[in-house]
Design an enzyme around this catalytic site. Sequence first.
Site, mmCIF file in Angstrom:
data_model
loop_
_atom_site.group_PDB
_atom_site.id
_atom_site.type_symbol
_atom_site.label_atom_id
_atom_site.label_comp_id
_atom_site.label_asym_id
_atom_site.label_seq_id
_atom_site.Cartn_x
_atom_site.Cartn_y
_atom_site.Cartn_z
ATOM 1 N N LYS A 64 -11.648 -7.553 6.153
ATOM 2 C CA LYS A 64 -11.304 -6.948 7.249
ATOM 3 C C LYS A 64 -11.868 -5.647 7.741
ATOM 4 C CE LYS A 64 -7.332 -3.503 7.186
ATOM 5 N NZ LYS A 64 -6.411 -2.838 6.734
ATOM 6 N N ARG A 110 -10.752 7.815 3.371
ATOM 7 C CA ARG A 110 -10.669 6.581 2.651
ATOM 8 C C ARG A 110 -11.642 6.222 1.891
ATOM 9 N NH1 ARG A 110 -5.404 6.966 4.092
ATOM 10 N NH2 ARG A 110 -4.468 5.915 5.708
ATOM 11 N N TYR A 159 -2.960 -8.735 16.764
ATOM 12 C CA TYR A 159 -1.660 -8.598 17.394
ATOM 13 C C TYR A 159 -1.884 -8.818 18.425
ATOM 14 C CZ TYR A 159 -2.360 -4.978 14.011
ATOM 15 O OH TYR A 159 -1.938 -3.731 12.754
ATOM 16 N N ARG A 195 -3.236 3.616 12.130
ATOM 17 C CA ARG A 195 -2.674 4.717 11.861
ATOM 18 C C ARG A 195 -1.551 5.644 12.419
ATOM 19 N NH1 ARG A 195 -8.535 6.506 8.494
ATOM 20 N NH2 ARG A 195 -8.197 4.376 7.205
ATOM 21 N N GLU A 229 -16.414 -7.775 -4.496
ATOM 22 C CA GLU A 229 -14.848 -7.208 -4.492
ATOM 23 C C GLU A 229 -14.556 -8.774 -4.414
ATOM 24 O OE1 GLU A 229 -13.302 -4.511 -4.721
ATOM 25 O OE2 GLU A 229 -14.782 -2.913 -4.140
ATOM 26 N N LYS A 272 -12.625 -4.717 1.944
ATOM 27 C CA LYS A 272 -11.444 -3.977 3.568
ATOM 28 C C LYS A 272 -12.718 -2.432 3.451
ATOM 29 C CE LYS A 272 -7.624 -0.811 4.366
ATOM 30 N NZ LYS A 272 -6.159 -0.744 3.733
ATOM 31 N N CYS A 300 0.718 -1.339 -0.009
ATOM 32 C CA CYS A 300 -0.004 0.245 0.022
ATOM 33 C C CYS A 300 1.110 1.128 -0.510
ATOM 34 C CB CYS A 300 -0.732 0.107 1.344
ATOM 35 S SG CYS A 300 -2.431 1.508 1.085
ATOM 36 N N SER A 319 -6.240 -2.942 14.571
ATOM 37 C CA SER A 319 -5.592 -2.441 15.628
ATOM 38 C C SER A 319 -7.332 -1.820 16.732
ATOM 39 C CB SER A 319 -4.940 -0.970 14.813
ATOM 40 O OG SER A 319 -5.563 -0.337 14.411
ATOM 41 N N CYS A 324 -4.080 6.169 -0.078
ATOM 42 C CA CYS A 324 -3.310 4.599 -0.677
ATOM 43 C C CYS A 324 -3.183 4.802 -1.983
ATOM 44 C CB CYS A 324 -4.200 3.560 -0.665
ATOM 45 S SG CYS A 324 -4.173 3.457 1.449
HETATM 46 C C1 PBG Z 1 -2.886 0.403 4.696
HETATM 47 C C2 PBG Z 1 -3.430 -0.701 6.106
HETATM 48 C C3 PBG Z 1 -4.088 0.158 6.860
HETATM 49 C C4 PBG Z 1 -4.953 -0.959 7.904
HETATM 50 C C5 PBG Z 1 -3.876 -2.582 7.331
HETATM 51 N N1 PBG Z 1 -2.999 -1.672 5.966
HETATM 52 C C6 PBG Z 1 -4.892 0.798 7.043
HETATM 53 C C7 PBG Z 1 -6.029 2.027 6.511
HETATM 54 O O1 PBG Z 1 -6.279 1.680 5.670
HETATM 55 O O2 PBG Z 1 -5.847 2.804 7.493
HETATM 56 C C8 PBG Z 1 -5.214 -1.792 9.155
HETATM 57 C C9 PBG Z 1 -4.939 -2.884 10.541
HETATM 58 C C10 PBG Z 1 -5.078 -2.328 11.557
HETATM 59 O O3 PBG Z 1 -5.844 -1.165 12.227
HETATM 60 O O4 PBG Z 1 -4.549 -2.862 12.638
HETATM 61 N N2 PBG Z 1 -3.916 0.306 3.802
#
Ligand code: PBG
Length: 323
Positions: free
Chosen positions: A248, A217, A313, A205, A233, A195, A119, A274, A129
Site C-alpha cells: 500500500k 507517521r 474505492y 485522512r 517487513e 505500508k 488501527c 484514496s 496509530c
Molecule cells: C489507518 C489507515 C490509513 C489508510 C488505511 N488505513 C491512513 C494512514 O495510515 O494515515 C489510508 C487509506 C487510503 O488512503 O485510502 N492507519
Amino acid sequence: MFPEQRARRLRIKPAIRRMVRETGISVDDLIYPLFIKEGESIKESIDAMPGQFRYSPDRLSDVIGEVVSREIPAVLLFGIPRRKDKFGTEAHKKDGVVQQAIRRIKDAAPDLLVITDVCLCEYTSHGHCGILDREGAVENDETLEVLAKVALSHAKAGADIIAPSDMMDGRVGIIREALDESGFEYTPIMSYSAKYASSFYGPFREAAGSAPSFGDRKGYQMDPANVREALREIRLDVDEGADIIMVKPAMPYLDVIRLAADEFDEPLCAYQVSGEYAMIKAASANGWLAEDACIMESVLSIKRAGADMLITYFACRVAELLS
Ligand code: PBG
C-alpha cells in the site's frame, strides 16, 4: 518493424487479442472500503473523494445492497467514533461503531465478507496509530496490547478477516495469539505488511478525520525509497502468521507488488488508496482523463504487477463495467 509485420498486427482480430491476454481483472478480486461514522441517519459525502460517503451503521443497507448485487465478495470497514482519547479506547468497545456495523452487515448479508481495519489513528485524540510516550513517540509494545483487544472485539462482533494497518512491530503475532486463545483460530489476518509513509493518504485522512495533530507517521510507516525493507517487513508478518499480505499504496509501488508476488506464496493484496482515487476523479471531472478507461487501466496494471486482490474505492464502478 517490417511493414508486413505492422500490417499483420493491424489485422489481429479482437478474439485473438482476447485469447492472448495475459492478465484480467474479475469482480472476485475486489474489496470495497467503507467509512462508518458513529451516529444515526448519516450519509455524508467526502469532499476529496467524490462518490464516496461516510455512513452511520443504520444507513448501510443501500450500499451493502449494491455491493451484494454486484457480487463484490468483501468490504473493508473503517470507523469514525464520536469520542476520541489518548488511548483509543473506543476502538475496542463492544458496542463501538465498527462493531455495530459488523453486526448489521452480517445480519443483512451473511455471505458478504467483512474485513476490519485495525488501527488506532481514527480513535486517538492525537491521531497517531498507537499509544504515545511523554516525548510524543509511539510506544510499540503498549500499543500491541490495545491492538489485540481491538482485533478480538471485531472478531467477536463477527468480522471474517482482521486487517491490522498500524505498522507496529509484532502486531500480527500478538493478534494471532489473542484470536487463537479466544476460539478464533480460523479467522484470517490480512496484514498491511508494506505500508509506506505516503502522501497519497491525504483524502482518507480527511474522510476519517485521522490526520496526526502533530508530527507524521514516518516513525512507523515505511520510507518510499525502500524496497528491500518491504520484503523484510512482509517476511516478518508471514513468520508471525499473516494469511494475506499487502502492499500500500498500489500504483506508485507497482515494483514492490511485483517483487512481493515473486518472493512470497501468500495471497497478495494491493490497496489503491484514496489519493489514487482522487487523482482519477479530479482529472476526469475536468475533462482531462477518460474516467472509466483510466479506472480499468489502473486496476489492470495492479493485477499485472502481481496482486491477487485489490482494495479500491472504484470497486462498485469496476464491477459495473465488468458486467
Ligand atoms: C489507518 C489507515 C490509513 C489508510 C488505511 N488505513 C491512513 C494512514 O495510515 O494515515 C489510508 C487509506 C487510503 O488512503 O485510502 N492507519
